[in-house]
Design an enzyme around this catalytic site. Structure first.
Site, short mmCIF file in Angstrom:
data_model
loop_
_atom_site.label_atom_id
_atom_site.label_comp_id
_atom_site.label_asym_id
_atom_site.label_seq_id
_atom_site.Cartn_x
_atom_site.Cartn_y
_atom_site.Cartn_z
N CYS A 66 0.82 -1.21 0.00
CA CYS A 66 0.00 0.00 0.00
C CYS A 66 0.86 1.26 0.00
O CYS A 66 1.68 1.48 0.88
CB CYS A 66 -0.91 0.00 1.22
SG CYS A 66 -2.02 1.41 1.27
N GLY A 67 0.65 2.13 -0.98
CA GLY A 67 1.30 3.43 -1.00
C GLY A 67 2.77 3.40 -1.39
O GLY A 67 3.46 4.40 -1.28
#
Length: 361
Positions: free
Chosen positions: A287-288
């Site tokens: 994530c990210g």
């Protein structure tokens, strides 16, 4: 802080300095008007900058950091063009007279934030930008089961190195309570048995990367659920997709099955493996984080841009009664091609609101 600028370094300007003439190869000025956010080469016409809306400042800054990031990566267009977005009408040119929208007179006082990673923390950070005169009347329900790990520090706006090992609900709750908000914590997964009850917020914002949980949240019975997803590869991490429910599309249509993606960048896989060893799931570790030239980079500016768009959707619905768009597709590299589908489903239950706002500076 420096006493002189390196002429080869890109420059971002906020406001009008005494010397407003462009002097550097990449020399950009942020601009805004109401719900419209933009970035122009210094010296080119700016927006009026009269009607204030905090999320347009967040959006303009996100676009500015994105543009410099792309310039550093070698994009020949980046830093040499004007670009922007209207948070009021995302598919309308940002310099169009209607792009500025209307004054925001109401703010939500009850929201449920589901998932407190990259996007969830950006929602909380964005809410902290809004001009609540009395933040204590705002009750935020925070739901997550994970603890902060090293990878979260580079992408989570409310996480710091000292938070590693602490549950995200506690970290985010502490930061939001320091800003004056009231919080309620749920430290279990959002599943098919999770539904809002009478005293719970009826509006929710999703920052989940688990497809099953996103489907459950979209069908949990919220009067408004806004879900955001971002790309997670070096080719797609600028891509943002925002969907709201209830809407004209079914949950299965919104979240169709997809084939597993194969990642081939060794540095990326090493970082993911590090996150898994630290206790994350593989999805959380990705994530990210994106792989760029063999290096893993946290793209926090994508989260802030997404949060600005999501919060603007909520604020527009609350202030005008126009339902959050069914779908909004946005790309930081080319915001002029933003597309959206209007939502014909009206909201029945108001999530709680206040018109007690701080006066403008």
């Amino acid at each position: 802080m420096v006493t002189a600028l390196d002429a080869s370094a890109p420059v971002l300007r906020i406001g009008t300095p005494l010397d407003a003439a462009p002097r550097y190869e990449i020399d950009l000025t942020l601009t805004w008007e109401g719900w419209a956010a933009g970035l122009v080469p210094t010296g080119e016409p700016r927006l009026t900058e009269a009607l204030e809306f905090p999320q347009s400042g967040v959006a303009a800054a996100s676009l500015a950091v994105s543009e410099l990031f792309q310039h550093t990566r070698g994009d020949s267009r980046a830093g040499r063009r004007a670009l922007g977005i209207s948070l009021w009408e995302p598919d309308v040119p940002w310099q169009h007279p209607t792009a500025a929208g209307e004054a925001c007179e109401l703010l939500p006082t009850k929201l449920w934030l589901i998932g407190l990673g990259h996007l969830g923390q950006a929602y909380g950070w964005g809410l902290g930008m809004l001009p609540y005169a009395n933040p204590a009347e705002v009750v935020l329900t925070l739901q997550d089961t994970d603890s902060v790990v090293e990878a979260n520090v580079s992408t989570g706006l409310l996480s710091e190195p000292g938070d590693i090992g602490t549950l995200k609900t506690r970290v985010v709750g502490r930061r939001l309570e320091a800003a004056g908000f009231t919080t309620r914590l749920i430290e279990r997964a959002f599943d098919e048995d999770t539904h809002p009850r009478d005293a719970d917020p009826s509006w929710a914002l999703g920052g989940l990367d688990n497809r099953a949980a996103r489907k459950w949240a979209a069908s949990a019975g919220f009067s408004r659920y806004v879900d955001a997803g971002i790309g997670d590869t070096s080719d797609t991490y600028y891509d943002v997709l925002v969907q709201s429910f209830p809407s004209g599309q079914t949950v299965d249509q919104a979240f169709p099955p997809v084939a597993p993606r194969t990642v081939v960048a060794p540095a990326y896989d090493d970082l993911v493996a590090h996150g898994v060893r630290a206790g994350q799931t593989e999805a959380e570790a990705r994530c990210g984080v994106v792989a760029i030239a063999g290096r893993a980079v946290g793209a926090s500016f994508v989260g802030t841009a997404t949060a600005a768009l999501v919060l603007a959707q909520v604020l527009r619905e609350l202030n005008t009664g126009t339902a959050c768009d069914e779908v909004t597709s946005f790309n930081l590299r080319a915001p002029e091609f933003t597309e959206r589908v209007a939502n014909a489903r009206a909201v029945v239950v108001n999530p709680g609101f206040t018109n007690n706002l701080k006066p403008s500076d």
